[in-house]
Scaffold this motif. Structure first.
Motif, PDB file in Angstrom:
ATOM      1  N   GLU A   1       0.920  -1.185  -0.042  1.00 59.73           N
ATOM      2  CA  GLU A   1       0.006  -0.057   0.077  1.00 59.73           C
ATOM      3  C   GLU A   1       0.808   1.263  -0.159  1.00 59.73           C
ATOM      4  OE1 GLU A   1      -2.855  -0.109   3.372  1.00 59.73           O
ATOM      5  OE2 GLU A   1      -3.748  -1.783   2.316  1.00 59.73           O
ATOM      6  N   ASN A   2       2.198   1.168   0.477  1.00 60.82           N
ATOM      7  CA  ASN A   2       2.999   2.344   0.658  1.00 60.82           C
ATOM      8  C   ASN A   2       4.270   2.207  -0.014  1.00 60.82           C
ATOM      9  OD1 ASN A   2       1.070   3.488   2.803  1.00 60.82           O
ATOM     10  ND2 ASN A   2       1.924   1.975   4.136  1.00 60.82           N
ATOM     11  N   THR A   3       4.658   1.057  -0.801  1.00 63.25           N
ATOM     12  CA  THR A   3       5.965   1.198  -1.546  1.00 63.25           C
ATOM     13  C   THR A   3       5.683   0.025  -2.415  1.00 63.25           C
ATOM     14  OG1 THR A   3       8.241   0.809  -1.155  1.00 63.25           O
ATOM     15  CG2 THR A   3       6.733  -0.748   0.058  1.00 63.25           C
ATOM     16  N   TYR A   4       6.713   0.140  -3.345  1.00 63.71           N
ATOM     17  CA  TYR A   4       6.711  -0.655  -4.376  1.00 63.71           C
ATOM     18  C   TYR A   4       6.881  -2.247  -3.993  1.00 63.71           C
ATOM     19  CZ  TYR A   4       8.482  -3.414  -8.401  1.00 63.71           C
ATOM     20  OH  TYR A   4       8.595  -4.618  -9.287  1.00 63.71           O
ATOM     21  N   VAL A   5       6.212  -3.172  -4.177  1.00 61.19           N
ATOM     22  CA  VAL A   5       6.546  -4.529  -3.742  1.00 61.19           C
ATOM     23  C   VAL A   5       6.096  -5.440  -4.848  1.00 61.19           C
ATOM     24  CG1 VAL A   5       6.288  -6.376  -1.936  1.00 61.19           C
ATOM     25  CG2 VAL A   5       5.894  -4.086  -1.213  1.00 61.19           C
ATOM     26  N   SER A   6       7.040  -6.489  -5.094  1.00 64.86           N
ATOM     27  CA  SER A   6       6.863  -7.485  -6.210  1.00 64.86           C
ATOM     28  C   SER A   6       7.187  -8.955  -5.168  1.00 64.86           C
ATOM     29  CB  SER A   6       7.927  -7.612  -7.299  1.00 64.86           C
ATOM     30  OG  SER A   6       7.810  -8.490  -7.894  1.00 64.86           O
ATOM     31  N   LEU A   7       6.326  -9.612  -5.447  1.00 62.68           N
ATOM     32  CA  LEU A   7       6.276 -11.256  -4.890  1.00 62.68           C
ATOM     33  C   LEU A   7       6.835 -12.084  -6.039  1.00 62.68           C
ATOM     34  CD1 LEU A   7       5.784 -12.777  -2.274  1.00 62.68           C
ATOM     35  CD2 LEU A   7       3.557 -13.513  -3.418  1.00 62.68           C
ATOM     36  N   GLU A   8       8.040 -12.558  -5.909  1.00 58.23           N
ATOM     37  CA  GLU A   8       8.516 -13.488  -6.869  1.00 58.23           C
ATOM     38  C   GLU A   8       8.265 -15.024  -6.788  1.00 58.23           C
ATOM     39  OE1 GLU A   8      12.432 -11.152  -8.735  1.00 58.23           O
ATOM     40  OE2 GLU A   8      12.558 -13.313  -7.834  1.00 58.23           O
ATOM     41  N   LEU A   9       7.466 -15.635  -7.464  1.00 61.68           N
ATOM     42  CA  LEU A   9       6.842 -17.089  -7.141  1.00 61.68           C
ATOM     43  C   LEU A   9       8.044 -18.077  -8.091  1.00 61.68           C
ATOM     44  CD1 LEU A   9       3.136 -17.187  -6.899  1.00 61.68           C
ATOM     45  CD2 LEU A   9       4.638 -17.357  -5.002  1.00 61.68           C
ATOM     46  N   GLY A  10       8.484 -18.890  -7.563  1.00 61.89           N
ATOM     47  CA  GLY A  10       9.226 -20.077  -8.345  1.00 61.89           C
ATOM     48  C   GLY A  10       8.342 -21.044  -9.072  1.00 61.89           C
ATOM     49  N   VAL A  11       7.747 -20.696 -10.218  1.00 60.25           N
ATOM     50  CA  VAL A  11       6.952 -21.666 -10.678  1.00 60.25           C
ATOM     51  C   VAL A  11       7.664 -22.787 -11.592  1.00 60.25           C
ATOM     52  CG1 VAL A  11       5.260 -21.889 -12.584  1.00 60.25           C
ATOM     53  CG2 VAL A  11       4.841 -20.138 -10.949  1.00 60.25           C
ATOM     54  N   GLN A  12       8.450 -22.005 -12.152  1.00 60.55           N
ATOM     55  CA  GLN A  12       9.502 -23.095 -13.293  1.00 60.55           C
ATOM     56  C   GLN A  12       8.886 -23.697 -14.455  1.00 60.55           C
ATOM     57  OE1 GLN A  12      12.041 -21.969 -11.854  1.00 60.55           O
ATOM     58  NE2 GLN A  12      11.945 -22.165  -9.651  1.00 60.55           N
ATOM     59  N   THR A  13       7.787 -24.523 -14.261  1.00 61.25           N
ATOM     60  CA  THR A  13       7.272 -25.113 -15.357  1.00 61.25           C
ATOM     61  C   THR A  13       5.600 -25.437 -14.879  1.00 61.25           C
ATOM     62  OG1 THR A  13       7.169 -27.146 -16.771  1.00 61.25           O
ATOM     63  CG2 THR A  13       8.194 -27.433 -14.549  1.00 61.25           C
ATOM     64  N   ILE A  14       4.808 -25.960 -15.715  1.00 57.89           N
ATOM     65  CA  ILE A  14       3.537 -26.273 -15.517  1.00 57.89           C
ATOM     66  C   ILE A  14       3.469 -27.852 -15.399  1.00 57.89           C
ATOM     67  CG2 ILE A  14       2.446 -24.267 -16.494  1.00 57.89           C
ATOM     68  CD1 ILE A  14       1.226 -26.066 -18.721  1.00 57.89           C
ATOM     69  N   HIS A  15       4.406 -28.246 -15.857  1.00 58.34           N
ATOM     70  CA  HIS A  15       4.342 -29.904 -16.065  1.00 58.34           C
ATOM     71  C   HIS A  15       4.859 -30.763 -14.692  1.00 58.34           C
ATOM     72  CE1 HIS A  15       3.305 -29.222 -20.075  1.00 58.34           C
ATOM     73  NE2 HIS A  15       4.430 -28.308 -20.200  1.00 58.34           N
ATOM     74  N   ASN A  16       3.931 -31.534 -14.065  1.00 60.98           N
ATOM     75  CA  ASN A  16       4.233 -32.159 -13.009  1.00 60.98           C
ATOM     76  C   ASN A  16       5.493 -32.973 -13.035  1.00 60.98           C
ATOM     77  OD1 ASN A  16       2.274 -30.929 -11.540  1.00 60.98           O
ATOM     78  ND2 ASN A  16       0.797 -32.267 -11.546  1.00 60.98           N
ATOM     79  N   ALA A  17       5.664 -33.659 -14.094  1.00 61.22           N
ATOM     80  CA  ALA A  17       6.538 -34.737 -14.318  1.00 61.22           C
ATOM     81  C   ALA A  17       8.062 -34.088 -14.148  1.00 61.22           C
ATOM     82  CB  ALA A  17       6.637 -35.422 -15.681  1.00 61.22           C
TER      83      ALA A  17
END
Ligand code: SF4
Length: 319
Positions: free
Chosen positions: A149-165
């Protein structure tokens, strides 16, 4: 989620994709550099909560379960980081980047102390918080939202791939449904969302990597960090590469796939990284990762030859 960047004309600046530095210049009116900070976290994929050993590509031997970082240690990391960056760049503003390990894996009061300490420095204009999709419960997202709400914030999520294998292959300790759930719960909040994606995972075909691109495009997050699979010392992947069990992509092959990937993304999605980033002393392979200038120029050449830009195939995604 994203879309407010549509008025930034990065093509007019000679780019083939929307690079982070153009976004930061637009957002902050000046050059901004990230300071990498170690908040003393471990990872549920290392301490046995989800798994042990961590992801096969991650040099996580230093993530002991009981790591603590003092407030003054964060202050001195910031001071050191700024001093180092100023030797190379003419920057007055910086973003505190909580990078190693899983930076939401701790009690809320610890997160508050770390983030408040970083933001006490007037030169720090924002936070980036790197984490896993299965480590963002709602109370953590509420707290991130409060700071945003008061500052720039980015949340970085490690997704890597959509493939479960592939997630199983890398010993990720979660499946695609964790990313779907986390991204859904981030919708409509104040902070930006950025996803880590890896290309060149063993067993992934070109079509599978494009499926990941289409999913990232559909999620419509603010940013994406893309890189080739690369090996660093002290990892299982390093052993697999040295023994020949895992073959890594060559640069030309990777950049052709990357160009295809970028064409599928919306033109307003910020491209935060396009290749692996390891210190030369720690990198096992591929060596071409170290030639950042060559990578950037070759990608530009490929996209110029195709006469293509990020987003050119995005309408196909939405149709
Ligand atoms: S890459 Fe991230 S999730 Fe995987 S072991 Fe390392 S810190 Fe944990």
């Amino acid at each position: 989620m994203a879309g407010s960047n549509q008025d930034i004309d990065w093509k007019a600046l000679g780019h083939r994709y929307f690079p982070l530095k153009v976004y930061y210049q637009h957002l902050f009116g000046t050059r901004v550099q990230k300071i990498s900070l170690d908040g003393g976290f471990t990872c549920p994929n290392v301490d046995g909560t989800v798994a042990t050993g961590g992801c096969t590509f991650c040099d996580n031997k230093a993530f002991s379960p009981s790591r603590r970082v003092r407030r003054d240690a964060i202050q001195s990391q910031i001071e050191r980081g700024i001093t180092g960056l100023r030797r190379r760049y003419d920057s007055e503003k910086f973003i505190a980047y909580f990078q190693p390990a899983t930076n939401t894996y701790g009690p809320l009061d610890k997160l508050r102390i770390l983030w408040d300490t970083a933001l006490e420095d007037e030169r720090v204009v924002g936070l980036i918080i790197g984490t896993r999709p299965d480590c963002v419960p709602d109370d953590v997202l509420d707290l991130v939202d409060e700071y945003a709400e008061n500052t720039y914030v980015s949340l970085e999520l490690g997704v890597q791939t959509i493939h479960n294998a592939s997630l199983d292959w890398m010993n990720r300790g979660h499946h695609h449904d964790a990313a779907v759930d986390a991204i859904q719960r981030c919708q409509g909040r104040n902070f930006e969302l950025s996803l880590h994606i890896m290309l060149g995972l063993p067993g992934e075909t070109h079509a599978m990597m494009m499926d990941t691109a289409r999913q990232v495009a559909e999620w419509n997050v603010e940013g994406v960090k893309i890189h080739n699979l690369y090996a660093v010392e002290r990892t299982k992947l390093a052993d697999q590469v040295r023994s020949g069990e895992v073959k890594l992509m060559e640069m030309d092959e990777y950049l052709e796939v990357l160009a295809d990937f970028l064409e599928l993304l919306p033109p307003w999605m910020v491209i935060e990284r396009i290749s692996g980033d390891a210190p030369p002393t720690n990198l096992v392979a591929p060596d071409w990762c170290l030639g950042k200038g060559t990578i950037i120029q070759t990608l530009k050449d490929i996209m110029q030859q195709r006469d293509s830009y990020q987003g050119d195939a995005f309408s196909v995604v939405k149709s």
